[in-house]
Design an enzyme around this catalytic site. Structure first.
Site, PDB file in Angstrom:
ATOM      1  N   GLU A  45       0.843  -1.198   0.000  1.00 42.48           N
ATOM      2  CA  GLU A  45       0.000   0.000   0.000  1.00 42.48           C
ATOM      3  C   GLU A  45       0.878   1.248   0.000  1.00 42.48           C
ATOM      4  O   GLU A  45       2.030   1.218   0.475  1.00 42.48           O
ATOM      5  CB  GLU A  45      -0.884  -0.022   1.257  1.00 42.48           C
ATOM      6  CG  GLU A  45      -1.836   1.157   1.348  1.00 42.48           C
ATOM      7  CD  GLU A  45      -2.901   0.979   2.427  1.00 42.48           C
ATOM      8  OE1 GLU A  45      -2.767   0.059   3.254  1.00 42.48           O
ATOM      9  OE2 GLU A  45      -3.869   1.764   2.433  1.00 42.48           O
ATOM     10  N   ASN A  50     -12.224  -1.409  -1.326  1.00 42.13           N
ATOM     11  CA  ASN A  50     -11.495  -1.915  -0.161  1.00 42.13           C
ATOM     12  C   ASN A  50     -12.281  -1.572   1.093  1.00 42.13           C
ATOM     13  O   ASN A  50     -12.656  -0.408   1.288  1.00 42.13           O
ATOM     14  CB  ASN A  50     -10.114  -1.250  -0.070  1.00 42.13           C
ATOM     15  CG  ASN A  50      -9.425  -1.568   1.246  1.00 42.13           C
ATOM     16  OD1 ASN A  50      -8.981  -2.693   1.460  1.00 42.13           O
ATOM     17  ND2 ASN A  50      -9.356  -0.597   2.153  1.00 42.13           N
ATOM     18  N   GLU A  51     -12.535  -2.561   1.905  1.00 34.39           N
ATOM     19  CA  GLU A  51     -13.217  -2.346   3.188  1.00 34.39           C
ATOM     20  C   GLU A  51     -14.356  -1.331   3.031  1.00 34.39           C
ATOM     21  O   GLU A  51     -14.420  -0.327   3.749  1.00 34.39           O
ATOM     22  CB  GLU A  51     -12.211  -1.930   4.275  1.00 34.39           C
ATOM     23  CG  GLU A  51     -11.190  -3.041   4.526  1.00 34.39           C
ATOM     24  CD  GLU A  51     -10.341  -2.880   5.778  1.00 34.39           C
ATOM     25  OE1 GLU A  51     -10.408  -1.837   6.453  1.00 34.39           O
ATOM     26  OE2 GLU A  51      -9.583  -3.828   6.080  1.00 34.39           O
ATOM     27  N   TYR A  63      -6.826  -9.411  10.796  1.00 30.66           N
ATOM     28  CA  TYR A  63      -5.493  -9.224  11.384  1.00 30.66           C
ATOM     29  C   TYR A  63      -5.417  -9.937  12.730  1.00 30.66           C
ATOM     30  O   TYR A  63      -6.435 -10.090  13.420  1.00 30.66           O
ATOM     31  CB  TYR A  63      -5.211  -7.732  11.589  1.00 30.66           C
ATOM     32  CG  TYR A  63      -4.912  -7.009  10.289  1.00 30.66           C
ATOM     33  CD1 TYR A  63      -3.633  -7.031   9.749  1.00 30.66           C
ATOM     34  CD2 TYR A  63      -5.916  -6.343   9.587  1.00 30.66           C
ATOM     35  CE1 TYR A  63      -3.356  -6.388   8.547  1.00 30.66           C
ATOM     36  CE2 TYR A  63      -5.648  -5.696   8.382  1.00 30.66           C
ATOM     37  CZ  TYR A  63      -4.361  -5.721   7.875  1.00 30.66           C
ATOM     38  OH  TYR A  63      -4.079  -5.093   6.682  1.00 30.66           O
ATOM     39  N   GLU A  75      -5.951  -9.276   3.069  1.00 28.86           N
ATOM     40  CA  GLU A  75      -5.201  -8.565   4.123  1.00 28.86           C
ATOM     41  C   GLU A  75      -5.209  -9.467   5.342  1.00 28.86           C
ATOM     42  O   GLU A  75      -6.283  -9.778   5.883  1.00 28.86           O
ATOM     43  CB  GLU A  75      -5.847  -7.221   4.473  1.00 28.86           C
ATOM     44  CG  GLU A  75      -5.548  -6.141   3.474  1.00 28.86           C
ATOM     45  CD  GLU A  75      -6.007  -4.750   3.916  1.00 28.86           C
ATOM     46  OE1 GLU A  75      -5.948  -4.444   5.131  1.00 28.86           O
ATOM     47  OE2 GLU A  75      -6.424  -3.984   3.029  1.00 28.86           O
ATOM     48  N   GLN A 120       2.163  -6.170   5.444  1.00 26.93           N
ATOM     49  CA  GLN A 120       2.360  -5.743   4.078  1.00 26.93           C
ATOM     50  C   GLN A 120       3.780  -6.109   3.653  1.00 26.93           C
ATOM     51  O   GLN A 120       4.549  -6.615   4.456  1.00 26.93           O
ATOM     52  CB  GLN A 120       2.109  -4.249   3.960  1.00 26.93           C
ATOM     53  CG  GLN A 120       0.665  -3.852   4.303  1.00 26.93           C
ATOM     54  CD  GLN A 120       0.309  -2.447   3.831  1.00 26.93           C
ATOM     55  OE1 GLN A 120       1.069  -1.782   3.138  1.00 26.93           O
ATOM     56  NE2 GLN A 120      -0.877  -1.970   4.240  1.00 26.93           N
TER      57      GLN A 120
HETATM   58  O1  AHR Z   1      -3.060  -2.652   6.071  1.00 24.93           O
HETATM   59  C1  AHR Z   1      -3.402  -1.468   6.705  1.00 24.93           C
HETATM   60  C2  AHR Z   1      -4.882  -1.120   6.571  1.00 24.93           C
HETATM   61  O2  AHR Z   1      -5.655  -2.083   7.208  1.00 24.93           O
HETATM   62  C3  AHR Z   1      -5.435  -1.098   5.164  1.00 24.93           C
HETATM   63  O3  AHR Z   1      -5.200   0.114   4.526  1.00 24.93           O
HETATM   64  C4  AHR Z   1      -6.900  -1.288   5.395  1.00 24.93           C
HETATM   65  O4  AHR Z   1      -7.542  -1.887   4.302  1.00 24.93           O
HETATM   66  C5  AHR Z   1      -6.953  -2.126   6.649  1.00 24.93           C
HETATM   67  O5  AHR Z   1      -7.863  -1.630   7.559  1.00 24.93           O
END
Ligand code: AHR
Length: 520
Positions: A44, A191-192, A268, A324, A373
């Site tokens: 990103e 995205n999201e 995450y 992600e 990332q």
């Molecule tokens: O990876 C960091 C952020 O996490 C990304 O920009 C977003 O899509 C997610 O919330």
């Protein structure tokens, strides 16, 4: 016995007696293909992920090819990175592609409002990203702006990248030095969108998805029919299934005018909840155990979402794309908190292996994933500082998993055992196996126990194994890291394995990732 002799004996014996783990593998049993796209990355425009991490500019004293760091390219080539998602993330839903094309001096300086409000010279735009993709031998996964952009902007961006006929946009690309159309393997439609990407309801997003899916085309003649660009819709970011339900229910009855090939999932590892607070350095076995426990939730999460997808797509046409994932720790002290800088330890490599194993076990539906990332951000492969570069433990785990790309999953039966740490209970062992195109069998075994080695006894049926060799990734402590000053604290080392009568025997070091190749 003389006390000195007793001490000497103690010092030569392992401190903790090894447990034995029995595995059985029938190499003739084939499961799903472990798609190489499961080993994708996410880059990103955030902090030093692109600028300094990839892009230093053609005039930099740091060795580069057309502005892209040579050291980073060489390191990534060794990982055979199958695809790279760009430009976001939350940044993607504010990105207007025209800012990043044409002569560098004429590109506008803008603000990266998603990540710290820093000035962005837009020097790394579409043509630079595609150059990077070609240099590392990967595929582009372009995430288009559904939140603050328009379908026309996105359609024109794709035309700029992929049109072969002499349209005005194709000519503009040629004038920028790229007469041939680019290949765009994957298109992320937003995205999201339930969060930073517009805070939409599932129904509102669905109507946007239909429009973007129809009008944003790939015109590259070599990407039609079976080689077409795959379209990935925004999916859930929680265990809740309403979002998946809405998209998949509509998809079941979709007509010619729209379609998707994948549904994304973001998740995450944040063991203490948001905001992330786990330290990325200087932690002990308790934090280690909590992180691994938390990351193993990925399996349940996938099952939940897959159950809904199965209802509407029994043939598994739509892939679940975990685009992600990774460990999100507290930002390192002294860094800009918006830049999401964290160290990467042996714990992260073990955490990566557990997730990759989960993805492999779900390979029939989960056919793509992108760790967050790639460089200098979150659970990175690579850290850089000016001309210096260091490869992280997660990088080495990914390098060890390269043989699993596109290999065929082979089921492994084993008793995972249990390891308990301060009220946290974990499996002691995890393992996957796969057969590659040349007939070699690959076995990965993770020993989660930070203290005890494990004697592995694996029975291999369905294949006469002639030779075994492998590598182990471990270190002195769960929080061992590679630094610029000491870059080789956590690197893979050869491991010896014994073969006898169809059985493989080796000792798994505590807190380790081991990959063994078994040759027919
Ligand atoms: O990876 C960091 C952020 O996490 C990304 O920009 C977003 O899509 C997610 O919330």
């Amino acid at each position: 016995m003389h006390p000195r002799i007793a001490l000497l004996l103690l010092a030569t014996l392992p401190l903790v007696a090894a447990e034995t783990a029995h595995l059985s593998i029938d190499a003739s049993k084939a499961g799903a293909k472990i798609d190489r796209n499961l080993f994708g990355q996410f880059a990103e425009n955030l902090g030093h992920g692109l600028y300094e991490g990839i892009w230093v500019g053609p005039d930099s004293p740091i060795p580069n090819t057309r502005g892209i760091r040579n050291d980073v390219v060489a390191a990534l080539r060794a990982l055979k990175v199958p695809n790279v998602r760009w430009p976001g993330g939350c940044f993607g839903d504010e990105y207007y592609w025209r800012k990043g094309i044409g002569p560098a001096a004429q590109r506008p300086a803008t603000l990266n409002s998603a990540w710290g409000g820093v000035v962005d010279a837009n020097s790394f735009g579409t043509d630079e990203f595609m150059d990077f993709i070609q240099q590392i031998g990967s595929q582009a996964y372009v995430s288009i702006n559904v939140a603050s952009g328009t379908p026309r902007e996105a359609a024109e961006w794709l035309e700029y990248m992929t049109a072969a006929q002499p349209t005005a946009l194709a000519k503009e690309r040629a004038a920028n030095g790229h007469p041939d159309p680019y290949s765009v393997g994957f298109l992320g439609i937003g995205n999201e969108s339930w969060g930073c990407g517009g805070n939409m309801t599932a129904d509102y997003y669905l109507s946007q998805l239909k429009i973007y899916s129809h009008f944003v085309r790939n015109d590259n003649p070599s990407q039609q029919g079976p080689h077409r660009m795959l379209k990935i819709a925004v999916g859930p970011g929680t265990p809740e299934t309403e979002w998946t339900e809405t998209i998949m229910k509509a998809w079941q009855h979709h007509d010619w005018s729209w379609n998707i090939d994948g549904l994304s999932l973001h998740w995450y590892t944040v063991p203490n909840g948001w905001p992330p607070s786990t330290p990325s350095t200087g932690f002990g076995v308790q934090d280690y155990a909590k992180s691994l426990k938390s990351t193993l939730f990925m399996d349940e999460l996938l099952r939940k979402q897959e159950a809904v997808m199965d209802k509407y797509d029994a043939q598994q046409k739509v892939a679940l794309v975990v685009d992600e994932w990774g460990a999100w720790h507290a930002a390192l002290g002294g860094t800009n908190p918006s830049f999401l800088v964290q160290q990467n330890s042996l714990r992260d490599a073990i955490l990566a292996s557990l997730n990759l194993n989960i993805f492999a076990r779900h390979a029939d539906r989960v056919r793509m994933a992108n760790i967050a990332q790639m460089i200098n951000v979150l659970q990175a492969m690579i850290l850089t500082s000016s001309e210096k570069m260091v490869l992280t433990p997660t990088y080495y785990a990914y390098r060890m998993y390269v043989p699993f790309q596109d290999a065929t999953f082979v089921p492994v039966a084993f008793d995972a055992g249990a390891y308990a740490q301060g009220g946290v209970s974990l499996p002691r062992v995890d393992a996957i196996a796969a057969r590659d195109a040349s007939g070699k069998l690959w076995l990965e075994i993770t020993n989660l126990d930070p203290e005890a080695p494990i004697d592995l006894d694996a029975e291999i049926a369905g294949m006469a194994v002639k030779a075994a060799k492998g590598e182990v990734l471990t270190a002195s402590a769960v929080d061992s890291v590679n630094t610029f000053a000491s870059p080789h604290a956590v690197v893979p080392k050869p491991v010896s394995a014994n073969l006898k009568g169809g059985r493989l025997a080796l000792t798994l070091a505590p807190k380790s990732v081991t990959v063994i190749s078994l040759e027919p």
